[in-house]
Design a protein around this motif. Structure first.
Motif, PDB file in Angstrom:
ATOM      1  N   ARG A   1       0.841  -1.202   0.000  1.00 28.69           N
ATOM      2  CA  ARG A   1       0.000   0.000   0.000  1.00 28.69           C
ATOM      3  C   ARG A   1       0.876   1.253   0.000  1.00 28.69           C
ATOM      4  O   ARG A   1       1.899   1.315   0.680  1.00 28.69           O
ATOM      5  N   VAL A   2       0.454   2.242  -0.749  1.00 24.70           N
ATOM      6  CA  VAL A   2       1.122   3.548  -0.708  1.00 24.70           C
ATOM      7  C   VAL A   2       0.670   4.237   0.579  1.00 24.70           C
ATOM      8  O   VAL A   2      -0.521   4.484   0.770  1.00 24.70           O
ATOM      9  N   VAL A   3       1.636   4.518   1.454  1.00 25.80           N
ATOM     10  CA  VAL A   3       1.297   5.181   2.715  1.00 25.80           C
ATOM     11  C   VAL A   3       1.599   6.673   2.667  1.00 25.80           C
ATOM     12  O   VAL A   3       1.099   7.434   3.495  1.00 25.80           O
ATOM     13  N   ALA A   4       2.415   7.096   1.701  1.00 21.62           N
ATOM     14  CA  ALA A   4       2.702   8.518   1.529  1.00 21.62           C
ATOM     15  C   ALA A   4       3.031   8.766   0.062  1.00 21.62           C
ATOM     16  O   ALA A   4       3.723   7.971  -0.565  1.00 21.62           O
ATOM     17  N   ASP A   5       2.510   9.878  -0.460  1.00 17.60           N
ATOM     18  CA  ASP A   5       2.722  10.234  -1.861  1.00 17.60           C
ATOM     19  C   ASP A   5       2.610  11.749  -1.958  1.00 17.60           C
ATOM     20  O   ASP A   5       1.550  12.312  -1.668  1.00 17.60           O
ATOM     21  N   THR A   6       3.700  12.398  -2.330  1.00 15.14           N
ATOM     22  CA  THR A   6       3.688  13.860  -2.350  1.00 15.14           C
ATOM     23  C   THR A   6       4.623  14.424  -3.409  1.00 15.14           C
ATOM     24  O   THR A   6       5.574  13.763  -3.819  1.00 15.14           O
TER      25      THR A   6
END
Length: 164
Positions: free
Chosen positions: A38-43
């Motif tokens: 799972r992507v837990v952070a994307d910025t």
């Protein structure tokens, strides 16, 4: 005594040219952190912190961290520049990565834009990338630097670097 910096090639920067106290600037680089598929952070608005002898650390604004994946962890530490650090477990589908992230909830003056943003240890998540390049973790367990091909060392954290 400081070591001799590694050679710098085209498109690279030496961590020995980074400032002390560290710089902290918003970057448009694409930063992604994954755990448990799972992507837990994307910025694209992380704060990139650069300090002499350390690979960069990317702090992700809390709004760009997936809902419900952070749980307060035990313990804290103190940075002479940024203040008191709060630690976070990352939990995805019952899988817990202990103290996989940290933040400065009340940073010292000059680092206010780190307030609430979360940095992740690349060694405590499944995958961390900057602009699609997989990050290599900084050695030593305590520091959370993100090593990519654009930075050269040597890096604090390896055996024998405590006094740097």
């Amino acid at each position: 005594m400081h070591p001799r910096p590694d050679p710098v090639g085209p498109g690279q920067e030496s961590v020995w040219d980074y400032p002390r106290p560290p710089s902290a600037e918003v970057t448009p680089r694409h930063v992604v952190v994954e755990l448990g598929g799972r992507v837990v952070a994307d910025t694209v608005r992380a704060v990139r912190v650069c300090e002499t002898s350390h690979p960069p650390v990317y702090y992700v604004p809390r709004e760009d961290v997936a809902d419900g994946v952070l749980e307060r962890a035990a313990g804290s530490s103190w940075c002479e520049w940024k203040g008191a650090a709060t630690y976070w477990d990352v939990v995805v589908d019952g899988r817990r990565s202990a103290a996989a992230g940290w933040s400065y909830e009340d940073p010292t003056p000059g680092y206010e834009h780190l307030r609430g943003a979360v940095a992740f240890y690349p060694s405590r998540v499944d995958r961390a990338t900057v602009d699609g390049e997989e990050v290599r973790p900084q050695a030593g367990g305590f520091y959370g630097g993100w090593i990519t091909d654009e930075v050269t060392g040597p890096f604090k954290g390896d055996p024998g670097t405590l006094g740097w």
